[in-house]
Design a protein around this motif. Structure first.
Motif, PDB file in Angstrom:
ATOM      1  N   GLY A  37      -6.594 -14.763  -8.349  1.00 51.99           N
ATOM      2  CA  GLY A  37      -7.217 -14.886  -7.032  1.00 51.99           C
ATOM      3  C   GLY A  37      -6.264 -15.397  -5.973  1.00 51.99           C
ATOM      4  N   ALA A  38      -4.960 -15.085  -6.133  1.00 52.65           N
ATOM      5  CA  ALA A  38      -3.962 -15.554  -5.167  1.00 52.65           C
ATOM      6  C   ALA A  38      -4.124 -14.803  -3.848  1.00 52.65           C
ATOM      7  CB  ALA A  38      -2.560 -15.339  -5.725  1.00 52.65           C
ATOM      8  N   ALA A  39      -3.915 -15.529  -2.748  1.00 47.69           N
ATOM      9  CA  ALA A  39      -4.023 -14.903  -1.427  1.00 47.69           C
ATOM     10  C   ALA A  39      -2.884 -13.911  -1.230  1.00 47.69           C
ATOM     11  CB  ALA A  39      -3.972 -15.975  -0.347  1.00 47.69           C
ATOM     12  N   ALA A  40      -3.231 -12.704  -0.769  1.00 46.68           N
ATOM     13  CA  ALA A  40      -2.214 -11.663  -0.598  1.00 46.68           C
ATOM     14  C   ALA A  40      -2.479 -10.888   0.683  1.00 46.68           C
ATOM     15  CB  ALA A  40      -2.251 -10.717  -1.788  1.00 46.68           C
ATOM     16  N   GLU A  41      -1.434 -10.635   1.455  1.00 46.65           N
ATOM     17  CA  GLU A  41      -1.624  -9.826   2.662  1.00 46.65           C
ATOM     18  C   GLU A  41      -1.087  -8.423   2.423  1.00 46.65           C
ATOM     19  OE1 GLU A  41       1.045 -10.939   5.939  1.00 46.65           O
ATOM     20  OE2 GLU A  41       1.517 -12.774   4.841  1.00 46.65           O
ATOM     21  N   ALA A  42      -1.871  -7.448   2.781  1.00 48.12           N
ATOM     22  CA  ALA A  42      -1.464  -6.057   2.539  1.00 48.12           C
ATOM     23  C   ALA A  42      -0.200  -5.731   3.317  1.00 48.12           C
ATOM     24  CB  ALA A  42      -2.581  -5.111   2.938  1.00 48.12           C
ATOM     25  N   LEU A  43       0.702  -4.976   2.667  1.00 48.23           N
ATOM     26  CA  LEU A  43       1.938  -4.521   3.313  1.00 48.23           C
ATOM     27  C   LEU A  43       1.864  -2.996   3.422  1.00 48.23           C
ATOM     28  CD1 LEU A  43       4.881  -5.192   4.272  1.00 48.23           C
ATOM     29  CD2 LEU A  43       5.593  -4.849   1.908  1.00 48.23           C
ATOM     30  N   GLY A  44       1.735  -2.500   4.647  1.00 49.05           N
ATOM     31  CA  GLY A  44       1.653  -1.047   4.845  1.00 49.05           C
ATOM     32  C   GLY A  44       0.212  -0.557   4.812  1.00 49.05           C
ATOM     33  N   ALA A  45       0.029   0.671   5.295  1.00 48.94           N
ATOM     34  CA  ALA A  45      -1.308   1.248   5.410  1.00 48.94           C
ATOM     35  C   ALA A  45      -1.876   1.543   4.025  1.00 48.94           C
ATOM     36  CB  ALA A  45      -1.237   2.525   6.233  1.00 48.94           C
ATOM     37  N   PRO A  46      -3.218   1.515   3.904  1.00 46.89           N
ATOM     38  CA  PRO A  46      -3.837   1.835   2.610  1.00 46.89           C
ATOM     39  C   PRO A  46      -3.393   3.215   2.127  1.00 46.89           C
ATOM     40  CG  PRO A  46      -5.485   1.058   4.189  1.00 46.89           C
ATOM     41  CD  PRO A  46      -4.212   1.223   4.944  1.00 46.89           C
ATOM     42  N   GLY A  47      -3.138   3.315   0.842  1.00 45.44           N
ATOM     43  CA  GLY A  47      -2.775   4.617   0.268  1.00 45.44           C
ATOM     44  C   GLY A  47      -1.300   4.967   0.355  1.00 45.44           C
ATOM     45  N   THR A  48      -0.513   4.155   1.091  1.00 43.62           N
ATOM     46  CA  THR A  48       0.911   4.488   1.240  1.00 43.62           C
ATOM     47  C   THR A  48       1.796   3.640   0.331  1.00 43.62           C
ATOM     48  OG1 THR A  48       1.232   2.857   2.991  1.00 43.62           O
ATOM     49  CG2 THR A  48       0.606   5.087   3.673  1.00 43.62           C
ATOM     50  N   GLY A  49       1.165   2.741  -0.418  1.00 45.79           N
ATOM     51  CA  GLY A  49       1.941   1.757  -1.171  1.00 45.79           C
ATOM     52  C   GLY A  49       2.957   2.355  -2.121  1.00 45.79           C
ATOM     53  N   TYR A  50       2.533   3.335  -2.892  1.00 42.00           N
ATOM     54  CA  TYR A  50       3.443   3.861  -3.913  1.00 42.00           C
ATOM     55  C   TYR A  50       4.600   4.638  -3.282  1.00 42.00           C
ATOM     56  CZ  TYR A  50       4.716   4.872  -8.707  1.00 42.00           C
ATOM     57  OH  TYR A  50       5.373   4.903  -9.910  1.00 42.00           O
ATOM     58  N   ALA A  51       4.246   5.418  -2.264  1.00 43.91           N
ATOM     59  CA  ALA A  51       5.302   6.182  -1.571  1.00 43.91           C
ATOM     60  C   ALA A  51       6.307   5.227  -0.935  1.00 43.91           C
ATOM     61  CB  ALA A  51       4.679   7.096  -0.518  1.00 43.91           C
ATOM     62  N   ASN A  52       5.802   4.155  -0.323  1.00 48.24           N
ATOM     63  CA  ASN A  52       6.711   3.164   0.263  1.00 48.24           C
ATOM     64  C   ASN A  52       7.581   2.512  -0.803  1.00 48.24           C
ATOM     65  OD1 ASN A  52       5.974   3.564   2.914  1.00 48.24           O
ATOM     66  ND2 ASN A  52       4.351   2.013   2.871  1.00 48.24           N
ATOM     67  N   LEU A  53       6.954   2.211  -1.946  1.00 47.69           N
ATOM     68  CA  LEU A  53       7.700   1.605  -3.043  1.00 47.69           C
ATOM     69  C   LEU A  53       8.857   2.519  -3.475  1.00 47.69           C
ATOM     70  CD1 LEU A  53       8.013  -0.567  -5.265  1.00 47.69           C
ATOM     71  CD2 LEU A  53       6.357   0.731  -6.632  1.00 47.69           C
ATOM     72  N   MET A  54       8.571   3.797  -3.563  1.00 49.24           N
ATOM     73  CA  MET A  54       9.618   4.746  -3.968  1.00 49.24           C
ATOM     74  C   MET A  54      10.761   4.754  -2.950  1.00 49.24           C
ATOM     75  SD  MET A  54       8.838   5.987  -6.900  1.00 49.24           S
ATOM     76  CE  MET A  54       7.960   4.515  -7.384  1.00 49.24           C
ATOM     77  N   ARG A  55      10.387   4.670  -1.681  1.00 46.60           N
ATOM     78  CA  ARG A  55      11.433   4.668  -0.646  1.00 46.60           C
ATOM     79  C   ARG A  55      12.270   3.391  -0.716  1.00 46.60           C
ATOM     80  NH1 ARG A  55       8.994   6.086   5.070  1.00 46.60           N
ATOM     81  NH2 ARG A  55      11.197   5.891   5.653  1.00 46.60           N
ATOM     82  N   VAL A  56      11.605   2.275  -0.960  1.00 42.72           N
ATOM     83  CA  VAL A  56      12.350   1.012  -1.101  1.00 42.72           C
ATOM     84  C   VAL A  56      13.295   1.095  -2.302  1.00 42.72           C
ATOM     85  CG1 VAL A  56      12.142  -1.445  -1.666  1.00 42.72           C
ATOM     86  CG2 VAL A  56      10.609  -0.406   0.034  1.00 42.72           C
ATOM     87  N   LEU A  57      12.806   1.643  -3.406  1.00 41.78           N
ATOM     88  CA  LEU A  57      13.643   1.726  -4.607  1.00 41.78           C
ATOM     89  C   LEU A  57      14.821   2.683  -4.404  1.00 41.78           C
ATOM     90  CD1 LEU A  57      11.029   1.627  -7.524  1.00 41.78           C
ATOM     91  CD2 LEU A  57      12.357  -0.251  -6.532  1.00 41.78           C
ATOM     92  N   ASP A  58      14.581   3.765  -3.647  1.00 43.70           N
ATOM     93  CA  ASP A  58      15.695   4.673  -3.344  1.00 43.70           C
ATOM     94  C   ASP A  58      16.807   3.927  -2.608  1.00 43.70           C
ATOM     95  OD1 ASP A  58      14.516   6.844  -4.518  1.00 43.70           O
ATOM     96  OD2 ASP A  58      13.877   7.805  -2.657  1.00 43.70           O
ATOM     97  N   ARG A  59      16.412   3.155  -1.619  1.00 43.98           N
ATOM     98  CA  ARG A  59      17.426   2.421  -0.852  1.00 43.98           C
ATOM     99  C   ARG A  59      18.100   1.365  -1.712  1.00 43.98           C
ATOM    100  NH1 ARG A  59      17.192   3.398   4.566  1.00 43.98           N
ATOM    101  NH2 ARG A  59      18.066   1.386   5.141  1.00 43.98           N
TER     102      ARG A  59
END
Lengths: 375, 411
Positions: free
Chosen positions: A210-232
């Protein structure tokens, strides 16, 4: 044709090399290896003062506003020195994720503190011994509360914040995955040290209840963003690997010149010469692929995913081979705790797995090639 | 960091491009096949015509001074010309050894009269040169050669045998490394000459290779008489002269990254077209992993060449990374074609028209062993990297202080 770093970038590289030779000699790395601390705090402080963590962060968020190329030359030197600091986790993973997907407010809140070296960040993606995929993510993020366990998390015990990969909905596949920023010092977060093959970098298992977490990026884009971060990150890590591979070769070369057997320098035997020539060739191939990755990042080229995968596959192979053959060239001495060969053998394994094994990146690479050479 | 030409390079590229468009046909996928079907005599005739055109424009040797028929250009301009010419269907492969290695050696060690006589015809493709160094008992250890040159008045008389001489059968002249003193250490008793390949007593016999072709020759010397004026360098200093020739070989930049056979693109095409037991080969994880491995070698080599070109573009001497090209490309060609034939499985050893891709993989598989040997074996190239790049100590030599005549010999 100008497929090289600029004079200014080369100067930065030279400065970084000299700085690390002075402030991060092998004995500093071994202090962390021997468990005297979780990371080199003094070195990390100096790195912050030098502005390395600020390199690619825009000026409006307290950064230097330089580009990925400057970060690449610093990465190569950190890799050469096997630096025991949370640079890759903070800069290539956390800062890049926030720069890519963060809101203006999030950027303001976190990037200036990363730039100044006050804040350590990391990425919490893995949930045990398996490759990353939407199916492998069981941590859940619902109504701003995070639950689940991430392990191993690089620099997990010492980080202030983590970018956490979590399931945000029951939608199957990538659309059900999101990213969130979590304050690791907040309530509902417990951390436990995890031992790894490379103790010169801290690792932890982090359990969220139940840790407090703030969403990073628009809903549904998380995995695509993750892939872009990993590419870089793959490109920056490739430069660390290339630096480490060159350092391994330099060690092996030095030993082959100093060590005598059968009445002659062992470097005069073709068995050693050809081995080290092979390492040199591998290192050059990896360096050239890493340069292409650097070029792709610096120009936001559409080839970035292909370039990143090529850089990573090549660099993983080169560092692995250079590190193991460095031990082999040193013979029995290379197997002793006393010698520093182990530092590279350990770091090569960490860097080769931490953002996904080469097998996974080879698959990504071929998928891109297929698209490019569509029948 | 970019892949762009400088302003001057772009201007030169445009100039070269315009000239090529006016004088040659663009290369198509069929060009290679058409060339492969052409007889050597026809190909040679076509190559000579093209060479004369190039030379008249100064493009035959971009970096040579204008006084000897070059363009007085930079190494980078030479690379640019090569890149542009490769897009056109023009004949190559007959003049590279002569102009790249033999003539630079001749120019350095002979008289102004000989330079005036020989350089221009070589440049215009009227006379072809070959390099006569290797022998049956002197391959990697070329200084162990046995062909004798003995003084007779103002002449020298040559007896012996050379081997692996590319193009000797259509060459007009050659440079030949001989032993003039067997009673000193092997490197010290050598002398270099040039001679007409039509001299009485020169006998050229093609060697049939494992791939069925005959690109190389044996050359026999039977009392071949040549004047002392055709000596290159001092008597006993032939090894120093040979090093000049070999240095020019290493200066050849820009190759190594392909053009020698099928590569990853062709492998992907094959994997798409091939059905394995569980579906198309391109969907098979093991196949995909191999494709990725070959791809990073190919790309790594390509970008290494770009790094070398960058140094040239800035007027610098390329770094030692330029030395890795042939080791990587030759081994990869052999491994990749081996893998391709395994994909074709029970039909993978069929050659020619009935085979997938017209048997290109099988053909290259049989050529690859030669590529790993010609122009320096993998092993010699690794020695060079180890000693000259990494600075490792030289190998111990059993023959170092012995006179040549006292050296142990086997087969």
């Amino acid at each position: 044709m100008n497929f090289d770093f600029s004079d200014d970038q080369k100067l930065l590289k030279d400065q970084a090399q000299k700085f690390l030779a002075e402030h991060c000699p092998p004995k500093a790395v071994r202090r962390i290896l021997d468990g005297e601390d979780t990371y080199d705090r003094a070195l990390w402080k100096r790195i912050g003062e030098m502005g390395w963590t600020a390199t690619a962060i825009p000026e409006e968020y307290g950064g230097l506003g330089l580009g990925p190329l400057e970060l690449c030359v610093i990465a190569e030197e950190l890799g050469r020195a096997v630096a025991p600091v949370p640079f890759s986790s903070t800069v290539y993973l956390a800062a890049e994720a926030i720069m890519l997907a963060g809101s203006g407010e999030q950027k303001k809140k976190y990037l200036s503190k990363i730039a100044s070296g006050e804040l350590i960040g990391t990425l919490a993606a893995a949930e045990g011994p398996q490759p990353l995929s939407p199916r492998a993510i069981h941590a859940t993020l619902k109504g701003g509360k995070l639950d689940g366990t991430k392990t191993p998390v690089i620099d997990g015990e010492i980080a202030d914040i983590a970018i956490v990969v979590a399931r945000t909905s029951d939608e199957p596949g990538e659309r059900g995955i999101g990213l969130a920023i979590v304050d690791l010092k907040g309530a509902g977060v417990s951390r436990k040290a995890v031992k790894t093959l490379d103790p010169t970098r801290n690792h932890a298992a982090i359990t969220f209840k139940g840790a407090a977490a703030e969403a990073l990026g628009a809903p549904g884009t998380g995995y695509a963003n993750l892939m872009r971060v990993l590419d870089r990150a793959a490109v920056f890590m490739a430069f660390e690997q290339v630096g480490g591979a060159d350092a391994s070769l330099a060690m092996a070369r030095q030993y082959a010149i100093e060590r005598y057997a059968f009445g002659r320098q062992i470097g005069s035997f073709q068995a050693i010469k050809h081995k080290l020539a092979d390492v040199y060739v591998n290192n050059q191939i990896a360096r050239s692929n890493a340069y292409f990755g650097a070029w792709a990042l610096s120009t936001n080229a559409p080839e970035t995913p292909e370039a990143a995968a090529g850089a990573r596959v090549s660099a993983c192979e080169a560092y692995h081979v250079a590190a193991k053959e460095n031990i082999q060239t040193h013979g029995g001495m290379g197997f002793t705790w006393e010698l520093d060969c182990q530092l590279h053998y350990r770091r090569a394994k960490l860097l080769g797995l931490a953002i996904g094994a080469p097998r996974v990146w080879k698959e990504k690479l071929v998928a891109h090639l297929e698209k490019k050479n569509a029948a | 960091m970019d892949f762009n030409d400088t302003k001057e390079e772009a201007a030169f590229r445009a100039e070269v491009r315009a000239w090529l468009e006016a004088n040659a046909q663009p290369r198509t996928e069929q060009s290679g096949f058409a060339r492969a079907r052409m007889s050597e005599a026809d190909a040679l005739k076509r190559a000579k015509e093209w060479q004369a055109k190039k030379a008249a424009k100064g493009y035959a040797r971009i970096t040579w001074p204008k006084e000897v028929g070059g363009l007085g250009g930079t190494p980078m301009q030479s690379v640019i010309y090569g890149q542009e010419e490769a897009k056109f269907d023009v004949p190559t492969g007959f003049f590279e050894i002569g102009l790249g290695m033999c003539i630079p050696t001749v120019m350095k060690f002979t008289t102004p009269e000989n330079i005036a006589r020989f350089v221009r015809p070589a440049l215009f493709g009227e006379e072809i040169w070959c390099q006569l160094f290797s022998e049956p008992a002197a391959g990697s250890d070329v200084a162990g050669l046995r062909t004798r040159a003995e003084r007779d008045g103002d002449d020298w008389v040559i007896n012996g045998q050379k081997v692996w001489t590319s193009g000797a059968h259509y060459s007009d002249y050659g440079i030949v490394l001989t032993r003039t003193d067997a009673n000193v250490a092997k490197h010290k008793g050598l002398t270099m000459f040039f001679l007409s390949m039509k001299s009485p007593g020169v006998d050229v016999r093609p060697i049939r290779q494992i791939n069925g072709g005959a690109n190389f020759n044996e050359v026999y010397f039977n009392n071949v008489r040549i004047p002392d004026s055709q000596r290159l360098g001092e008597v006993g200093k032939g090894w120093d002269v040979a090093l000049v020739t070999l240095m020019h070989e290493r200066l050849a930049v820009g190759g190594g990254a392909g053009g020698t056979g099928p590569d990853v693109r062709e492998l992907i095409a094959l994997a798409r077209a091939t059905e394995l037991e569980d579906g198309p080969a391109i969907r098979n994880a093991a196949v995909r992993e191999k494709i990725a491995d070959f791809h990073v070698r190919t790309q790594g080599l390509k970008y290494t060449t770009y790094r070398t070109m960058t140094a040239l573009s800035k007027g610098q001497v390329p770094g030692p990374e330029a030395s890795i090209g042939k080791i990587v490309s030759a081994v990869k060609l052999q491994d990749l074609t081996h893998f391709a034939t395994e994909l074709e499985d029970m039909g993978g050893y069929v050659v020619g028209d009935g085979a997938p891709q017209d048997g290109a993989f099988q053909q290259a598989y049989m050529w690859a062993p030669g590529l790993r040997i010609a122009g320096g074996t993998d092993e010699i190239l690794k020695n060079i990297i180890a000693e000259r790049v990494l600075g490792l100590p030289a190998d111990m030599r059993a023959d170092k202080d012995l006179p040549f005549a006292k050296l142990p010999t086997g087969r």
